[in-house]
Design a protein around this motif. Sequence first.
Motif, PDB file in Angstrom:
ATOM      1  N   TRP A   1     -28.628  41.560 -30.357  1.00 24.63           N
ATOM      2  CA  TRP A   1     -27.649  42.638 -30.357  1.00 24.63           C
ATOM      3  C   TRP A   1     -27.691  43.368 -29.019  1.00 24.63           C
ATOM      4  O   TRP A   1     -28.756  43.549 -28.428  1.00 24.63           O
ATOM      5  CB  TRP A   1     -27.967  43.669 -31.452  1.00 24.63           C
ATOM      6  CG  TRP A   1     -27.679  43.210 -32.833  1.00 24.63           C
ATOM      7  CD1 TRP A   1     -28.516  42.535 -33.669  1.00 24.63           C
ATOM      8  CD2 TRP A   1     -26.454  43.409 -33.559  1.00 24.63           C
ATOM      9  NE1 TRP A   1     -27.901  42.298 -34.871  1.00 24.63           N
ATOM     10  CE2 TRP A   1     -26.634  42.825 -34.826  1.00 24.63           C
ATOM     11  CE3 TRP A   1     -25.234  44.011 -33.265  1.00 24.63           C
ATOM     12  CZ2 TRP A   1     -25.630  42.820 -35.806  1.00 24.63           C
ATOM     13  CZ3 TRP A   1     -24.243  44.019 -34.232  1.00 24.63           C
ATOM     14  CH2 TRP A   1     -24.451  43.427 -35.488  1.00 24.63           C
ATOM     15  N   GLY A   2     -26.523  43.780 -28.574  1.00 23.39           N
ATOM     16  CA  GLY A   2     -26.475  44.676 -27.439  1.00 23.39           C
ATOM     17  C   GLY A   2     -26.670  46.108 -27.923  1.00 23.39           C
ATOM     18  O   GLY A   2     -26.773  46.367 -29.115  1.00 23.39           O
ATOM     19  N   ARG A   3     -26.675  47.046 -26.953  1.00 27.04           N
ATOM     20  CA  ARG A   3     -26.872  48.445 -27.299  1.00 27.04           C
ATOM     21  C   ARG A   3     -25.578  49.155 -27.660  1.00 27.04           C
ATOM     22  O   ARG A   3     -25.606  50.282 -28.155  1.00 27.04           O
ATOM     23  CB  ARG A   3     -27.553  49.173 -26.153  1.00 27.04           C
ATOM     24  CG  ARG A   3     -28.985  48.726 -25.926  1.00 27.04           C
ATOM     25  CD  ARG A   3     -29.697  49.599 -24.936  1.00 27.04           C
ATOM     26  NE  ARG A   3     -31.120  49.248 -24.835  1.00 27.04           N
ATOM     27  CZ  ARG A   3     -32.003  49.931 -24.129  1.00 27.04           C
ATOM     28  NH1 ARG A   3     -31.630  50.999 -23.463  1.00 27.04           N
ATOM     29  NH2 ARG A   3     -33.253  49.540 -24.101  1.00 27.04           N
ATOM     30  N   GLY A   4     -24.475  48.516 -27.400  1.00 28.57           N
ATOM     31  CA  GLY A   4     -23.201  49.092 -27.795  1.00 28.57           C
ATOM     32  C   GLY A   4     -22.504  49.846 -26.680  1.00 28.57           C
ATOM     33  O   GLY A   4     -23.134  50.286 -25.711  1.00 28.57           O
ATOM     34  N   THR A   5     -21.201  49.986 -26.845  1.00 27.98           N
ATOM     35  CA  THR A   5     -20.389  50.766 -25.915  1.00 27.98           C
ATOM     36  C   THR A   5     -19.405  51.604 -26.732  1.00 27.98           C
ATOM     37  O   THR A   5     -18.805  51.109 -27.687  1.00 27.98           O
ATOM     38  CB  THR A   5     -19.665  49.855 -24.908  1.00 27.98           C
ATOM     39  OG1 THR A   5     -18.974  50.650 -23.945  1.00 27.98           O
ATOM     40  CG2 THR A   5     -18.683  48.904 -25.577  1.00 27.98           C
ATOM     41  N   GLN A   6     -19.273  52.861 -26.369  1.00 28.37           N
ATOM     42  CA  GLN A   6     -18.450  53.787 -27.130  1.00 28.37           C
ATOM     43  C   GLN A   6     -16.983  53.642 -26.755  1.00 28.37           C
ATOM     44  O   GLN A   6     -16.617  53.655 -25.577  1.00 28.37           O
ATOM     45  CB  GLN A   6     -18.886  55.232 -26.860  1.00 28.37           C
ATOM     46  CG  GLN A   6     -18.028  56.299 -27.517  1.00 28.37           C
ATOM     47  CD  GLN A   6     -18.192  56.333 -29.021  1.00 28.37           C
ATOM     48  OE1 GLN A   6     -19.311  56.336 -29.537  1.00 28.37           O
ATOM     49  NE2 GLN A   6     -17.078  56.378 -29.751  1.00 28.37           N
ATOM     50  N   VAL A   7     -16.151  53.535 -27.770  1.00 26.89           N
ATOM     51  CA  VAL A   7     -14.697  53.542 -27.593  1.00 26.89           C
ATOM     52  C   VAL A   7     -14.146  54.741 -28.358  1.00 26.89           C
ATOM     53  O   VAL A   7     -14.409  54.881 -29.558  1.00 26.89           O
ATOM     54  CB  VAL A   7     -14.055  52.240 -28.114  1.00 26.89           C
ATOM     55  CG1 VAL A   7     -12.534  52.365 -28.109  1.00 26.89           C
ATOM     56  CG2 VAL A   7     -14.510  51.061 -27.274  1.00 26.89           C
ATOM     57  N   THR A   8     -13.419  55.592 -27.661  1.00 22.41           N
ATOM     58  CA  THR A   8     -12.818  56.760 -28.289  1.00 22.41           C
ATOM     59  C   THR A   8     -11.321  56.741 -28.031  1.00 22.41           C
ATOM     60  O   THR A   8     -10.888  56.674 -26.870  1.00 22.41           O
ATOM     61  CB  THR A   8     -13.420  58.060 -27.741  1.00 22.41           C
ATOM     62  OG1 THR A   8     -14.834  58.055 -27.953  1.00 22.41           O
ATOM     63  CG2 THR A   8     -12.822  59.280 -28.440  1.00 22.41           C
ATOM     64  N   VAL A   9     -10.554  56.755 -29.113  1.00 26.64           N
ATOM     65  CA  VAL A   9      -9.101  56.756 -29.005  1.00 26.64           C
ATOM     66  C   VAL A   9      -8.607  58.127 -29.454  1.00 26.64           C
ATOM     67  O   VAL A   9      -8.711  58.490 -30.622  1.00 26.64           O
ATOM     68  CB  VAL A   9      -8.470  55.649 -29.862  1.00 26.64           C
ATOM     69  CG1 VAL A   9      -6.955  55.627 -29.642  1.00 26.64           C
ATOM     70  CG2 VAL A   9      -9.091  54.300 -29.539  1.00 26.64           C
ATOM     71  N   SER A  10      -8.097  58.891 -28.503  1.00 27.36           N
ATOM     72  CA  SER A  10      -7.694  60.261 -28.809  1.00 27.36           C
ATOM     73  C   SER A  10      -6.708  60.750 -27.765  1.00 27.36           C
ATOM     74  O   SER A  10      -6.772  60.368 -26.596  1.00 27.36           O
ATOM     75  CB  SER A  10      -8.923  61.175 -28.831  1.00 27.36           C
ATOM     76  OG  SER A  10      -8.542  62.525 -29.009  1.00 27.36           O
ATOM     77  N   SER A  11      -5.809  61.596 -28.220  1.00 29.06           N
ATOM     78  CA  SER A  11      -4.869  62.207 -27.287  1.00 29.06           C
ATOM     79  C   SER A  11      -5.396  63.554 -26.802  1.00 29.06           C
ATOM     80  O   SER A  11      -4.739  64.239 -26.020  1.00 29.06           O
ATOM     81  CB  SER A  11      -3.501  62.375 -27.946  1.00 29.06           C
ATOM     82  OG  SER A  11      -3.615  63.110 -29.146  1.00 29.06           O
TER      83      SER A  11
END
Length: 116
Positions: A106-116
Amino acid sequence: QVQLVESGGGLVQPGGSLRLSCAASGNIFSIYVTAWYRRAPGKQRELVAEITRGGVTTYADSVKGRFTISRDNAINTVYLQMNSLIPEDTAVYYCTVPLSPGVAYWGRGTQVTVSS
């Protein structure tokens, strides 16, 4: 031991696009299935997309038609192209290579935020 490193996450407006990358320290993607999972706040981890060593892809119903998983064996990298993003896509995205039942990189992850 293979290291997986995700990148490409960030903040994007609804309707926008991002491309996530998962780089491996070794030649593993051409041997095993590779998958992207995500975990949204307060929710369980869910499978987003996967690609077999033969290049067959599958997607969660929630992302079909919007996300595309692909692979470049020459540079040991798997991508997740995400288009038409919606707020419900906000999550930490993880790259994983399952080796056998209960055993995976597993990788450590990357944050994706979808917001206006």
